[in-house]
Design an enzyme around this catalytic site. Structure first.
Site, PDB file in Angstrom:
ATOM      1  N   ASP A   1      41.400  44.952  38.837  1.00  0.00           N
ATOM      2  CA  ASP A   1      39.963  44.834  38.755  1.00  0.00           C
ATOM      3  C   ASP A   1      39.848  44.711  37.548  1.00  0.00           C
ATOM      4  OD1 ASP A   1      37.096  45.339  37.599  1.00  0.00           O
ATOM      5  OD2 ASP A   1      37.333  44.752  40.230  1.00  0.00           O
ATOM      6  N   ILE A   2      39.198  43.457  36.777  1.00  0.00           N
ATOM      7  CA  ILE A   2      39.172  43.279  35.667  1.00  0.00           C
ATOM      8  C   ILE A   2      38.361  44.418  34.622  1.00  0.00           C
ATOM      9  CG2 ILE A   2      38.898  41.313  33.741  1.00  0.00           C
ATOM     10  CD1 ILE A   2      39.382  39.653  35.728  1.00  0.00           C
TER      11      ILE A   2
ATOM     12  N   ASN B   1      31.246  36.463  31.451  1.00  0.00           N
ATOM     13  CA  ASN B   1      30.514  35.660  32.091  1.00  0.00           C
ATOM     14  C   ASN B   1      29.204  35.559  30.968  1.00  0.00           C
ATOM     15  OD1 ASN B   1      32.057  34.574  33.258  1.00  0.00           O
ATOM     16  ND2 ASN B   1      31.162  36.491  35.141  1.00  0.00           N
TER      17      ASN B   1
ATOM     18  N   HIS C   1      29.213  31.628  32.212  1.00  0.00           N
ATOM     19  CA  HIS C   1      30.359  31.576  33.974  1.00  0.00           C
ATOM     20  C   HIS C   1      31.721  30.347  33.892  1.00  0.00           C
ATOM     21  CE1 HIS C   1      28.156  34.206  36.230  1.00  0.00           C
ATOM     22  NE2 HIS C   1      27.220  34.149  35.401  1.00  0.00           N
TER      23      HIS C   1
ATOM     24  N   ARG D   1      56.871  39.214  42.299  1.00  0.00           N
ATOM     25  CA  ARG D   1      58.263  38.471  43.256  1.00  0.00           C
ATOM     26  C   ARG D   1      57.703  37.419  43.848  1.00  0.00           C
ATOM     27  NH1 ARG D   1      59.998  44.037  45.522  1.00  0.00           N
ATOM     28  NH2 ARG D   1      57.574  44.231  46.510  1.00  0.00           N
TER      29      ARG D   1
ATOM     30  N   GLU E   1      36.218  39.385  40.314  1.00  0.00           N
ATOM     31  CA  GLU E   1      37.435  39.582  39.252  1.00  0.00           C
ATOM     32  C   GLU E   1      38.360  40.709  40.412  1.00  0.00           C
ATOM     33  OE1 GLU E   1      33.145  42.208  38.797  1.00  0.00           O
ATOM     34  OE2 GLU E   1      34.328  40.536  38.801  1.00  0.00           O
TER      35      GLU E   1
END
Length: 600
Positions: free
Chosen positions: A464-465, A472, A477, A496, A507
Site C-alpha cells: 500500500d502506498i 491526490n 487525481h 519474477r 493504492e
C-alpha cells in the site's frame, strides 16, 4: 535656608559621573527593552542604546541628563508621583503612552525598582520600559472580533456561537438557540467545559475542541427533540496561529435535509447515466452519506458470502485499524451483521462483548452505528452504514432516514453494476496494466490449488502506498494516476516472471509468489519497498510503501490475503515505510533505514 529637591527640575544640579564599562554597556544593549538607572538627583547613571533611540538622544549625551530633560515636561509631571514613591523605597509599575523619536505614539509598560542600601536608604532606582504596542493592539483587535462574534450570534435566527480558549474556557456563549441546549450565557462564559457541561458532554466535546485548536475543522450533529442541529468546531487565528476555537451551531430543518437527499440522489443518478463504475458510485455514496448525516464515518459494504463482507468504499478513507475484508459470526454485535442476518435496518452501540466486528470498530474509536440494506436484483447486495465516535451520535431517526436513502441508492448501484458487467469481466487494470482484482481472485484460487496438490510454498505480499491521499489532494487525481502507473512499473521490475502482480484497488497492490516461503517473500517485499523509496516520482518527490507478508501455511484459519492484510496493518501502525510478516516477529524497516535482508 533654601529647600532644594531633584524633583524640582531647575534645582537638580549636575554631579560628576564615572565612565560606564564597555562590557556592562554591551549587556544593557542586549536587553529587548529600555533599561536605565537614575540616582537620587535624577541624573542618568546607566542607559542602553534603546533609551537614546526612543527619545532621539545620542547615548553619550543621555549619560548624566536629568530625567525631566529626557521625558519632557508633560511626561515628567505625569511620572512624578511614581518617582516620589520609588525614591521612598516602593517599587512601581504602570502603563504609559509615549511618543517616540519618529513622532509615533507607543504603548509601554514601565517598572521602577528602588536601589536601597542595607540601612534602607535609597541610592537611586532602576527603570525598565517595555514596548507593548503590539500586544495592546492585538488585545483591541481580539476584543473587536469578539464583539463581532456576539453581534453575529445575536442577529442570526436559529444559530448560537461558542468561543473558547486554549484552556477550553468559554469566552463567548451567545445566540438565540443556546437555551434549547439547556444553557444560558451567564452559566458558560468564563468557565471551563469540564466545570459547566452536564453529563458526559465535556468528554464528548473535548477531542473536537482540541482538534479545532490544532487548526482542523470538525463537524457533527445533535438531535434536540424534533430539531436537528449541525455543529462545526474550527480554529480562530491570531497572527497566523490558532489561539482559540469557535463552535457554530445551526438548526437544520427536516425540509432542508430532504432537499439535500434529493440533490444527492440527483448527483448519483447523473454519475450512473455517465457510466461511472460501481466502485466510483459507491465512493460517492459514502461521501454523500457522511455529509448528509454529519457523522464521523460512512461506508458502502458488499456481502461476499453468507458470513463475509467487504468495505467497497468509505469516507473518510479506510483507517489502518479497520480491515477492508471481514469474516463475521452471527453473534457479532455489528449493524452490518444484523442487516446480513435480518435484512432489516439496524442500529447498535458497540460494547466490550460485541465480538471481533465490534472490537475492530471500537479500536478505531467508533461507538455507535446504523446500517440499511441495499438490494440488487431482489437479493441482499450489501449495506450503507454510518458510524459515530459518540454513543449517542447515531439515532433511530437517522436510521429511518438512512433506510429511505438506501432504497433509492440500490437502484443506482444496481443500474451501475448492470451497465459495467462487461467491463468487470476484463482481466486487466487499464491504469496500471496489471491484472485487476477479478483476475487476481482467479489466479489466487489456481495457485492455492497447485500449492496444495504439489505440496509447494505459496506466499502473498499486500503493498500500500503511504499517504497516497496527500498526492491526490496536493497534485490532483491525474498526477495520482501517473504515480500509480509508475509504482506498478517499479513493482514489475522487481517481480519474477512466474510471480503474479495485481492492482487490488485504489493504492493497494497484491503480489503472489509461487514456490516461495515467508522469509523469501519478506526479502522480495523489501526489494519492492527499496525500489519505490529510492527514486523520486517527478514533481511529487519521494514516496514510500508499506507491505504485509504471509506464507500460506501461516495463514491458519484465515485466508492468505486477509493475513497479509493484517501484517500490512501492523506495518502501517508501526510507522509506515515498513515490511511486516504475519505470525513472525520480523525486523521491520523504519523510515530512513536501509533495506533489510536484501539479496545482491
Amino acid at each position: 535656608m533654601t529647600n532644594r529637591s531633584p524633583l524640582n527640575w531647575d534645582d537638580a544640579g549636575p554631579s560628576p559621573l564615572p565612565e560606564i564599562p564597555a562590557q556592562l554597556q554591551a549587556v544593557l544593549n542586549g536587553i529587548p527593552a529600555m533599561v536605565g538607572y537614575w540616582d537620587t538627583g535624577l541624573r542618568n547613571r546607566l542607559a542602553n542604546d534603546a533609551y537614546g533611540t526612543w527619545f532621539g538622544i545620542e547615548p553619550g549625551q543621555l549619560y548624566g541628563m536629568h530625567i525631566g530633560d529626557v521625558l519632557g515636561e508633560a511626561v515628567f509631571e505625569a511620572n512624578r508621583p511614581y518617582i516620589e514613591l520609588v525614591l521612598a523605597g516602593e517599587p512601581q509599575q504602570f502603563d504609559r503612552t509615549l511618543v517616540d523619536a519618529a513622532g509615533e505614539s507607543r504603548y509601554t509598560e514601565v517598572t521602577y525598582t528602588p536601589d536601597a542600601r542595607d540601612d534602607g536608604a535609597v541610592r537611586g532606582f532602576f527603570v525598565q520600559v517595555t514596548d507593548i504596542t503590539e500586544r495592546v493592539l492585538a488585545d483591541r483587535r481580539r476584543q473587536q472580533n469578539m464583539d463581532r462574534y456576539r453581534a453575529l450570534a445575536r442577529s442570526v435566527p436559529g444559530v448560537f456561537v461558542l468561543l473558547f480558549d486554549a484552556d477550553l474556557r468559554y469566552l463567548i456563549a451567545e445566540g438565540q438557540e443556546l437555551e434549547t441546549f439547556g444553557y444560558r450565557t451567564e452559566e458558560l462564559e468564563g468557565r471551563r467545559i469540564q466545570d459547566v457541561l452536564k453529563g458526559d458532554l465535556a468528554s464528548e466535546l473535548e477531542p473536537r475542541y482540541r482538534a479545532a485548536l490544532a487548526g482542523r475543522e470538525v463537524s457533527w450533529s445533535r438531535q434536540i427533540g424534533h430539531r436537528t442541529y449541525r455543529l462545526k468546531a474550527g480554529p480562530v487565528y491570531s497572527d497566523d496561529e490558532a489561539t482559540a476555537g469557535m463552535v457554530v451551531a445551526v438548526d437544520v430543518t427536516e425540509r432542508l435535509q430532504q432537499q439535500q437527499v434529493w440533490e444527492a440522489l440527483h448527483e448519483i443518478a447523473t454519475a450512473v447515466a455517465r457510466n461511472a463504475a460501481p466502485a466510483d458510485i459507491s465512493e460517492r455514496v459514502a461521501a454523500i452519506v457522511l455529509e448528509l448525516f454529519n457523522v464521523d464515518s460512512a461506508a458502502v459494504v458488499r456481502f461476499t458470502g453468507a458470513s463475509s463482507a467487504e468495505i467497497v468504499a468509505m469516507a473518510p478513507a479506510l483507517p489502518p485499524t479497520l480491515s477492508r475484508r471481514h469474516i463475521f459470526a452471527p453473534t457479532d454485535e455489528s449493524a452490518t451483521v444484523r442487516v446480513a442476518l435480518t435484512g432489516k435496518p439496524a442500529l447498535v452501540v458497540y460494547g466490550p462483548e460485541g465480538g471481533p466486528a465490534a472490537e475492530q470498530m471500537r479500536a478505531g474509536g467508533f461507538q455507535s452505528a446504523a446500517a440499511a440494506p441495499v438490494r440488487v436484483g431482489g437479493s441482499l447486495w450489501g449495506v450503507v452504514t454510518l458510524t459515530s465516535k459518540s454513543r449517542t451520535g447515531v439515532t433511530e431517526a437517522m436510521m429511518a432516514r438512512l433506510a429511505q436513502f438506501a432504497v433509492l441508492v440500490e437502484i443506482a448501484i444496481g443500474n451501475s453494476e448492470a451497465r459495467t458487467d462487461l467491463e468487470l469481466q476484463a482481466t486487466t487494470d487499464a491504469l496500471s496494466g496489471l491484472p485487476n482484482r477479478r483476475a487476481l481472485e482467479r489466479h489466487l484460487a489456481e495457485q492455492l490449488a497447485l500449492a496444495g496438490t504439489r505440496g509447494t510454498n505459496l506466499s502473498a505480499v499486500v503493498l500500500d502506498i503511504d499517504h497516497f491521499k496527500r498526492v491526490n489532494d496536493t497534485y490532483g487525481h491525474l498526477m495520482g494516476d501517473v504515480v500509480l502507473a509508475e509504482v506498478a512499473a517499479r513493482l514489475r521490475g522487481v517481480a519474477r516472471s512466474q510471480d503474479i502482480l495485481a492492482r487490488f484497488g485504489g493504492e493497494e497492490f497484491v503480489w503472489l509468489l509461487p514456490e516461495t516461503n515467508g522469509a523469501e517473500a519478506l526479502q522480495a517485499a523489501e526489494r519492492a519497498r527499496e525500489a519505490i523509496a529510492s527514486e523520486p516520482f517527478g514533481d511529487v518527490g519521494f514516496l514510500t510503501i508499506s507491505a504485509g507478508v504471509c506464507e500460506q501455511r501461516d495463514a491458519a484459519a484465515g485466508t492468505l490475503l486477509d493475513c497479509a492484510d493484517r501484517a500490512l496493518y501492523e506495518a502501517k501502525n508501526a510507522g509506515r515505510n515498513r515490511t511486516s510478516r504475519y505470525g513472525h516477529a520480523t525486523r521491520t524497516a523504519r523510515a530512513g533505514d536501509g533495506p533489510v535482508g536484501l539479496r545482491a
